[in-house]
Design an enzyme around this catalytic site. Sequence first.
Site, mmCIF file in Angstrom:
data_model
loop_
_atom_site.group_PDB
_atom_site.id
_atom_site.type_symbol
_atom_site.label_atom_id
_atom_site.label_comp_id
_atom_site.label_asym_id
_atom_site.label_seq_id
_atom_site.Cartn_x
_atom_site.Cartn_y
_atom_site.Cartn_z
ATOM 1 N N ARG A 4 -6.229 6.623 24.267
ATOM 2 C CA ARG A 4 -7.005 7.841 24.497
ATOM 3 C C ARG A 4 -8.343 7.568 25.153
ATOM 4 N NH1 ARG A 4 -8.406 9.400 19.308
ATOM 5 N NH2 ARG A 4 -7.810 7.307 18.740
ATOM 6 N N LYS A 62 0.850 -1.189 0.000
ATOM 7 C CA LYS A 62 0.000 0.000 0.000
ATOM 8 C C LYS A 62 0.888 1.241 0.000
ATOM 9 C CE LYS A 62 -3.842 -1.979 2.614
ATOM 10 N NZ LYS A 62 -4.640 -1.852 3.832
#
Length: 155
Positions: free
Chosen positions: A93, A45
């Site tokens: 987070r 990719k």
Amino acid sequence: MTPRFKTALFAGTFNPFTIGHKSIADRVLQIADRLVIGFGVNPDKPDPGAVSRLAGVKRLYADDPRVTVVQYSGLTTDFARECGADFMIRGVRSVADFEYERNLADINLKISGIETLLLPALPELSYVSSSMVRELAANGVDISPYVPQKNQSPA
């Protein structure tokens, strides 16, 4: 007894490297002697921005000999062994991040024997994510408050 040289690996795609990532890296430097920031790439990719992001983070830490910034491909655990990491670092987070990262830490430990330290984001940075910053940039919003600048002090 000889003291151990503690090397931490902070790996990711860092697309982009945010102030949240910098905060985690700077905090890791308080507990590790050496930090490797590994930019993971998938050769299948192509990511034309990866080289630029890598160069930016190298500039950010150019004055700190404890930090090495490199690109790698393949399994992160293989790269951790290759760079001599004693442990890996992952930032979290939220609860959703924690669940994902804990599962990743568990499998990485099983296949490599290398521990992962999950470090929570500072509360004031818990909303900053690479995907949020990419979306803001794609819509013409100034992202400079969310990406580190060379002259910013550590968080």
